[in-house]
Design a protein around this motif. Structure first.
Motif, PDB file in Angstrom:
ATOM      1  N   ILE A  38      44.328  21.731  86.180  1.00  0.00           N
ATOM      2  CA  ILE A  38      44.689  21.961  84.681  1.00  0.00           C
ATOM      3  C   ILE A  38      44.423  20.387  84.026  1.00  0.00           C
ATOM      4  O   ILE A  38      43.728  20.293  83.061  1.00  0.00           O
ATOM      5  CB  ILE A  38      45.919  22.466  84.621  1.00  0.00           C
ATOM      6  CG1 ILE A  38      46.210  23.749  85.102  1.00  0.00           C
ATOM      7  CG2 ILE A  38      46.468  22.465  83.124  1.00  0.00           C
ATOM      8  CD1 ILE A  38      47.397  24.466  84.786  1.00  0.00           C
ATOM      9  N   HIS A  98      39.411  26.398  76.496  1.00  0.00           N
ATOM     10  CA  HIS A  98      40.898  26.198  77.074  1.00  0.00           C
ATOM     11  C   HIS A  98      41.063  27.760  77.466  1.00  0.00           C
ATOM     12  O   HIS A  98      41.652  27.950  78.422  1.00  0.00           O
ATOM     13  CB  HIS A  98      41.829  25.845  76.225  1.00  0.00           C
ATOM     14  CG  HIS A  98      41.845  24.536  75.498  1.00  0.00           C
ATOM     15  ND1 HIS A  98      41.495  23.502  76.361  1.00  0.00           N
ATOM     16  CD2 HIS A  98      41.686  24.023  74.270  1.00  0.00           C
ATOM     17  CE1 HIS A  98      41.441  22.184  75.536  1.00  0.00           C
ATOM     18  NE2 HIS A  98      41.567  22.787  74.296  1.00  0.00           N
ATOM     19  N   ASP A 101      39.072  28.115  80.685  1.00  0.00           N
ATOM     20  CA  ASP A 101      39.583  27.315  81.780  1.00  0.00           C
ATOM     21  C   ASP A 101      40.852  28.119  82.383  1.00  0.00           C
ATOM     22  O   ASP A 101      41.192  28.403  83.519  1.00  0.00           O
ATOM     23  CB  ASP A 101      40.141  26.047  81.365  1.00  0.00           C
ATOM     24  CG  ASP A 101      38.983  25.093  81.142  1.00  0.00           C
ATOM     25  OD1 ASP A 101      38.030  25.234  81.538  1.00  0.00           O
ATOM     26  OD2 ASP A 101      39.063  24.028  80.524  1.00  0.00           O
ATOM     27  N   ALA A 102      41.718  28.754  81.475  1.00  0.00           N
ATOM     28  CA  ALA A 102      42.777  29.548  81.913  1.00  0.00           C
ATOM     29  C   ALA A 102      42.498  30.662  82.732  1.00  0.00           C
ATOM     30  O   ALA A 102      42.889  31.101  83.804  1.00  0.00           O
ATOM     31  CB  ALA A 102      43.682  29.865  80.787  1.00  0.00           C
TER      32      ALA A 102
END
Length: 245
Positions: A38, A98, A101-102
């Protein structure tokens, strides 16, 4: 070997191995790997291919038609894989990267969990100490991709891992429960939908499982038919909805 106490308590070797694999230390280390991934995503630039496909998705959400209003040479799955995340990011008012990515990190966790559950169905594999492998596998799919993180190949690999675990069990002539067949077949189908030539490594895995099991029937395992049905459905949908491609 199952002890008398294990037989009385109803705990199988696979169940015991699962409990051993879920000890706090390996879980904590795997969690730290995901945390490092992360943090890494905050400093590593987004891949150029992924950036372009985000633009494609945004234009699709604005009403433009893929292959007619938007120039793209890849199959529709290339854009459709990111479309839900981009739509969610637009709804939340956040940067799409974002959300992507999650999405990828959640997919990585789900893929590793499913693959490990399938592998632990084998009494032989259940006797192994899976703690170090858990940590290494987490790093392999979250940190090592680096500049190719969230690429289509990255997504395809994560989707294929449960199928790879299923083929390992087929090679040992182990029976698979329905849930494992469904997950493996769905994952393999998603992988093959990204690029046609992904069928080559999938076919090699299936052939290797058949050779290891010394049975031609392994070639006709139900998860293989599921994958073929999934690819056929995607191909038909492409012909109907994206005839320009």
């Amino acid at each position: 070997m199952t002890t008398e106490f294990d037989a009385v308590s109803g705990r199988s070797p696979s169940a015991l191995a699962m409990r051993e694999g879920l000890r706090p230390v390996p879980l904590l280390l795997a969690g730290l790997v995901f945390l490092a991934a992360i943090l890494l995503r905050q400093v590593v630039p987004l891949n150029t291919d992924v950036s372009w496909l985000i633009v494609v998705c945004e234009r699709m959400l604005d009403g433009q038609h893929l292959y007619r209003d938007i120039i793209e040479i890849n199959p529709p799955m290339a854009a459709l894989a990111y479309l839900p995340a981009v739509a969610l990011a637009r709804w939340l008012g956040v940067d799409p990267r974002h959300v992507i990515d999650a999405q990828l990190l959640l997919l990585a966790a789900a893929s590793l969990f499913a693959a490990s559950r399938i592998l632990l169905l084998s009494p032989r594999l259940a006797r192994m100490n899976w703690g170090p492998f858990m940590v290494w596998a987490a790093a392999l799919v979250t940190i090592l991709p680096m500049h190719v993180f969230a690429q289509r190949e990255h997504i395809a690999t994560l989707a294929f891992l449960p199928a790879l675990a299923a083929y390992a069990l087929r090679g040992d002539r182990e029976a698979l429960p329905l849930w494992a067949i469904l997950i493996a077949g769905l994952g393999a189908g998603i992988t093959l939908a990204f690029k046609p030539f992904f069928v080559v490594p999938a076919a090699l895995c299936i052939v290797a499982a058949a050779i290891a099991s010394r049975s031609w029937r392994t070639l006709f395992a139900p998860e293989n038919f599921m994958a073929a049905a999934g690819v056929s459905a995607v191909s038909l949908s492409t012909w109907v909805f994206y005839s320009e491609y």
